[in-house]
Design an enzyme around this catalytic site. Structure first.
Site, PDB file in Angstrom:
ATOM      1  N   LYS A   1       0.858  -1.207   0.000  1.00 22.98           N
ATOM      2  CA  LYS A   1       0.000   0.000   0.000  1.00 22.98           C
ATOM      3  C   LYS A   1       0.888   1.251   0.000  1.00 22.98           C
ATOM      4  O   LYS A   1       1.957   1.222  -0.614  1.00 22.98           O
ATOM      5  CB  LYS A   1      -0.977  -0.057   1.176  1.00 22.98           C
ATOM      6  CG  LYS A   1      -1.748  -1.388   1.191  1.00 22.98           C
ATOM      7  CD  LYS A   1      -2.915  -1.432   2.130  1.00 22.98           C
ATOM      8  CE  LYS A   1      -3.602  -2.795   2.009  1.00 22.98           C
ATOM      9  NZ  LYS A   1      -4.782  -2.918   2.844  1.00 22.98           N
TER      10      LYS A   1
ATOM     11  N   SER B   1      -6.337  -9.439   6.643  1.00 18.13           N
ATOM     12  CA  SER B   1      -5.762  -9.804   7.950  1.00 18.13           C
ATOM     13  C   SER B   1      -5.056 -11.157   7.941  1.00 18.13           C
ATOM     14  O   SER B   1      -5.133 -11.901   8.918  1.00 18.13           O
ATOM     15  CB  SER B   1      -6.830  -9.740   9.050  1.00 18.13           C
ATOM     16  OG  SER B   1      -7.323  -8.411   9.165  1.00 18.13           O
TER      17      SER B   1
ATOM     18  N   HIS C   1      -8.405  -2.928  -6.247  1.00 18.20           N
ATOM     19  CA  HIS C   1      -8.346  -3.158  -4.792  1.00 18.20           C
ATOM     20  C   HIS C   1      -9.507  -2.409  -4.131  1.00 18.20           C
ATOM     21  O   HIS C   1      -9.891  -1.328  -4.592  1.00 18.20           O
ATOM     22  CB  HIS C   1      -6.998  -2.664  -4.247  1.00 18.20           C
ATOM     23  CG  HIS C   1      -6.783  -3.059  -2.826  1.00 18.20           C
ATOM     24  ND1 HIS C   1      -7.331  -2.351  -1.784  1.00 18.20           N
ATOM     25  CD2 HIS C   1      -6.122  -4.108  -2.270  1.00 18.20           C
ATOM     26  CE1 HIS C   1      -7.001  -2.949  -0.645  1.00 18.20           C
ATOM     27  NE2 HIS C   1      -6.262  -4.006  -0.912  1.00 18.20           N
TER      28      HIS C   1
ATOM     29  N   GLU D   1     -10.982 -10.465  -1.321  1.00 18.77           N
ATOM     30  CA  GLU D   1     -10.677  -9.724  -0.100  1.00 18.77           C
ATOM     31  C   GLU D   1     -11.975  -9.146   0.463  1.00 18.77           C
ATOM     32  O   GLU D   1     -12.421  -8.073   0.021  1.00 18.77           O
ATOM     33  CB  GLU D   1      -9.711  -8.572  -0.410  1.00 18.77           C
ATOM     34  CG  GLU D   1      -8.378  -9.012  -0.961  1.00 18.77           C
ATOM     35  CD  GLU D   1      -7.295  -7.963  -0.707  1.00 18.77           C
ATOM     36  OE1 GLU D   1      -6.345  -8.287   0.010  1.00 18.77           O
ATOM     37  OE2 GLU D   1      -7.418  -6.826  -1.193  1.00 18.77           O
TER      38      GLU D   1
END
Ligand code: 13P
Length: 256
Positions: A11, A214, A96, A168
């Site tokens: 990121k 996570s 994303h 995700e």
């Protein structure tokens, strides 16, 4: 047999100096890796510092976090697929959830980016996933179907082995709240069934689907043992070379 693919999405973190130092520590930690593919996805500015990494460690590929769909032109602030290829980038994240929710990306822009990336010889990692509200309203399958269909519209089936999908769930990103291996497997199996419906079974069997949200060294093994989970897209835990190396070790363990 789909080779597992583990990607480090940094990121907006790590300068080029920090990136070089990460790689030094990381290479010392992991040694030789044969059975999984590793992708490091730094911010654009750290790509040059890592451009030669595959020469030192052929099992590591370089990725980028975004790409524009046009080849060149008056698009201030954007980066083209050709520019990324010139820096030895092989993979690119597309769509994303942070790009979708914070920067207005839609299934349509995702689709244009996937096409442009493939045309330039880049491998897209197309990200999909439902929000918490969508999960709680029973809309998981509807959302995933829409995202897969919209993102891959018009893409030929023979490109499927070059495409990676990343499931995700938005509620699991950066929250410490991982999907259970069962929840993740259920979503991955559903995504594969959508691919079989939209393309064909052999394309659906070839495409790799990563889980993201996570992922940590402690939960990697149980996730990676699931049959439709072909790797991980790791955020926070990939910023520490030791913890990313542990995630790779935990994945390798599931292959023995
Ligand atoms: P975290 O691993 O920090 O939850 O981030 C996941 C992610 O968004 C990777 O792309």
């Amino acid at each position: 047999m789909r080779k597992k693919i583990l990607a480090a999405n940094w990121k907006m973190n790590l300068t080029q100096v920090e990136a070089a130092s990460f790689v030094q520590t990381f290479l010392g930690e992991i040694g030789e890796v044969n059975d999984v593919e590793i992708v490091i996805v730094p911010p654009f500015t750290s790509i040059p510092a890592l451009a030669q990494i595959s020469e030192k460690a052929p099992f590591i590929r370089l990725g980028a976090q975004n790409v524009h769909w046009e080849r060149s032109g008056a698009y201030t602030g954007e980066i083209s697929a050709t520019m990324l290829r010139a820096l030895f980038v092989k993979y690119v994240l597309i769509g994303h959830s942070e790009r979708r929710s914070l920067f207005g990306e839609t299934d349509e822009t995702v689709n244009r980016k996937v096409s442009a990336a493939l045309e330039a010889g880049l491998r897209p990692i197309m990200c999909i996933g439902e929000s918490l509200a969508e999960r709680e309203s029973g809309l998981v399958e509807k959302v995933l179907h829409r995202q897969v269909e919209g993102g891959l519209k018009g893409i030929a089936a023979d490109h499927m082995s070059e495409i990676v999908l990343a499931y995700e769930p938005v509620w699991a990103i950066g929250t410490g709240r991982t999907a259970t291996p069962e929840q993740a497997e259920e979503a991955h199996a559903f995504i594969r069934s959508v691919l079989a419906e939209l393309f064909d079974q052999s394309s659906a069997d070839r495409i790799r689907i990563q889980y993201g949200g996570s992922v940590k060294p402690e939960n990697t093994e149980d996730l990676m043992r699931k049959p439709d989970i072909d790797g991980a897209l790791v955020g926070g835990a990939s910023l520490d070379p030791r913890s990313f190396a542990q995630i790779i070790r935990a994945t390798e363990k599931t292959l023995k």
